[in-house]
Design a protein around this motif. Structure first.
Motif, mmCIF file in Angstrom:
data_model
loop_
_atom_site.group_PDB
_atom_site.id
_atom_site.type_symbol
_atom_site.label_atom_id
_atom_site.label_comp_id
_atom_site.label_asym_id
_atom_site.label_seq_id
_atom_site.Cartn_x
_atom_site.Cartn_y
_atom_site.Cartn_z
ATOM 1 N N GLU A 281 0.830 -1.324 0.069
ATOM 2 C CA GLU A 281 -0.098 0.029 0.114
ATOM 3 C C GLU A 281 0.644 1.283 0.035
ATOM 4 O OE1 GLU A 281 -2.294 -0.634 3.590
ATOM 5 O OE2 GLU A 281 -3.878 -1.790 2.298
ATOM 6 N N GLN A 282 2.087 1.185 0.800
ATOM 7 C CA GLN A 282 2.694 2.571 0.756
ATOM 8 C C GLN A 282 3.882 2.493 -0.381
ATOM 9 O OE1 GLN A 282 4.432 1.890 4.604
ATOM 10 N NE2 GLN A 282 3.005 2.638 5.850
ATOM 11 N N GLY A 283 4.046 1.256 -1.067
ATOM 12 C CA GLY A 283 5.094 1.463 -2.253
ATOM 13 C C GLY A 283 6.346 0.896 -1.848
ATOM 14 N N VAL A 284 6.930 -0.077 -2.459
ATOM 15 C CA VAL A 284 8.081 -0.732 -2.443
ATOM 16 C C VAL A 284 9.298 0.301 -2.848
ATOM 17 C CG1 VAL A 284 9.909 -2.402 -3.217
ATOM 18 C CG2 VAL A 284 7.349 -2.992 -2.769
ATOM 19 N N ASN A 285 10.186 0.568 -2.032
ATOM 20 C CA ASN A 285 11.349 1.467 -2.175
ATOM 21 C C ASN A 285 12.604 1.026 -3.147
ATOM 22 O OD1 ASN A 285 9.964 3.589 -0.832
ATOM 23 N ND2 ASN A 285 10.798 2.801 1.240
ATOM 24 N N ARG A 286 12.894 -0.164 -3.085
ATOM 25 C CA ARG A 286 13.775 -0.789 -3.706
ATOM 26 C C ARG A 286 13.216 -2.256 -4.206
ATOM 27 N NH1 ARG A 286 17.666 -2.667 1.326
ATOM 28 N NH2 ARG A 286 15.840 -3.671 2.752
#
Length: 370
Positions: A281-286
């Motif tokens: 939901e927050q988004g993957v950063n890597r």
């Protein structure tokens, strides 16, 4: 204190075949034989190779709650499996990081076989038992009693067919069947790790030497050779399959590790689901992705990856592809750098070698038909 290494039932066969034995995951395993890693690699791509994978761990789960229990511990959904089917999955911790990746085979209406990595076997066994609670199941660690051979390559079926009465066309990708191979009772699966067609033969450890010899004899005239850990690693990297301890670990979640395709968040609860759902939901950063060098160089694990002069990642797995003749690697990169074609550099011996981001597989021409 020197670690006492285990040996598979084929240790003496490896020595007779000229295997160079090295420590691996607590075992003495052949890294290569007399012809070398590149020759073994080419044999698997062009004909066939025979691998001893008996160091892997095998846990049986049996009982009315087998599917529910395994479903509570793995990110994929075993309830979708029919008897005779398999799936790739993973154990995750509560924070969503990967404890291990594994294969789940449905061997019966109320029975499953879990195949885990050798280096994680003891930890996985303890973790599974820690979550047993009130489930109506019986767990059995069959690892020491089970041997596993992998016959891989475009001529695998041709070599294998005369040794069994099983209908090989009926064993599709990620399917399994039970039957005799060269007179040895086996669970035969088609879940390879090389990008080529092939079969995995699970059987009682005491029969491993006779089965090994029978397969090599049947395939000798067709180019079959014994193959070691070195070729296994270059083959799996060419098709972008991750290796636990290199590319998968407790520092990265299943979503960051590129395993989102097996993470079924829209079903019942499982260990790590809450953290993975929040991260999605927050988004993957890597994310784990591939890099192919456009200049000559050998991208070894641990080498730094740069973009615009700034360090952005570390090579987790890397080699010079024997098939493609180019340096290839896996690495975790920030999401804004994961688009295919993005330019990056790999620092090799104080020199920045140019590369481009490429979504694996690097090699796409294998005989495996999904």
């Amino acid at each position: 204190m020197t670690e006492t290494l285990k040996r598979t039932p084929l240790f003496e066969e490896h020595r007779r075949a000229g295997g160079k034995m090295v420590p691996y995951a607590g075992f003495e395993m052949p890294v290569q034989y007399g012809t070398g890693i590149q020759a073994e690699h080419r044999a698997v791509r062009e004909a066939a190779g025979l691998f001893d994978v008996s160091h892997m761990g095998e846990f049986s789960v049996e009982g009315p709650d087998a599917l529910a229990f395994v479903g509570s511990l793995t990110v994929n959904d075993p309830t979708t499996l029919k008897v005779g089917q398999a799936q790739y999955s993973a154990f995750c911790a509560e924070d969503g990081t990967v404890i291990d990746d594994l294969l789940v085979y449905r061997t019966g209406q109320e029975s499953l076989l879990l195949v885990v990595n050798a280096g994680n076997r003891e930890g996985d066994w303890a973790w599974v038992n820690d979550h047993l609670r009130s489930h109506d199941i019986a767990l059995d660690d069959r690892s020491d009693r089970t041997a596993l051979l992998a016959l891989q390559g475009p001529r695998a079926a041709e070599i294998f067919a005369p040794l069994t009465e099983l209908e090989l066309d009926g064993i599709a990708f990620y399917r399994l069947a039970e039957g005799e191979v060269a007179g040895v009772p086996c669970l035969v699966a088609r879940t390879g790790y090389t990008g080529e067609d092939g079969f995995e033969l699970y059987h009682d450890a005491e029969h491993a030497p006779e089965l090994w010899k029978a397969l090599l004899e049947a395939g000798e005239a067709k180019g079959l050779v014994p193959a070691g850990l070195g070729a296994r690693d270059t083959l799996r990297l060419e098709v972008g399959y991750p290796l636990y301890g290199n590319d998968l670990d407790r520092s990265h979640t299943a979503l960051e590790s590129g395993l989102g395709w097996i993470v079924k968040l829209d079903r019942g609860d499982f260990v790590g689901r809450k953290a993975l759902l929040q991260q999605k939901e927050q988004g993957v950063n890597r994310r784990l992705t591939g890099v192919r060098l456009v200049e000559r160089g050998f991208p070894r694990p641990g080498y730094s990856v740069f973009s615009g002069g700034r360090e952005v990642g570390t090579v987790t797995s890397g080699t010079v592809s024997p098939t493609l003749g180019e340096g290839i690697a896996l690495t975790y990169l920030p999401m804004n750098l994961t688009e295919p074609g993005t330019s990056v550099d790999v620092r090799i011996r104080n020199k920045d070698v140019k590369g481009v981001v490429e979504r694996p597989p690097f090699y796409r021409d294998g005989s495996l038909k999904r």
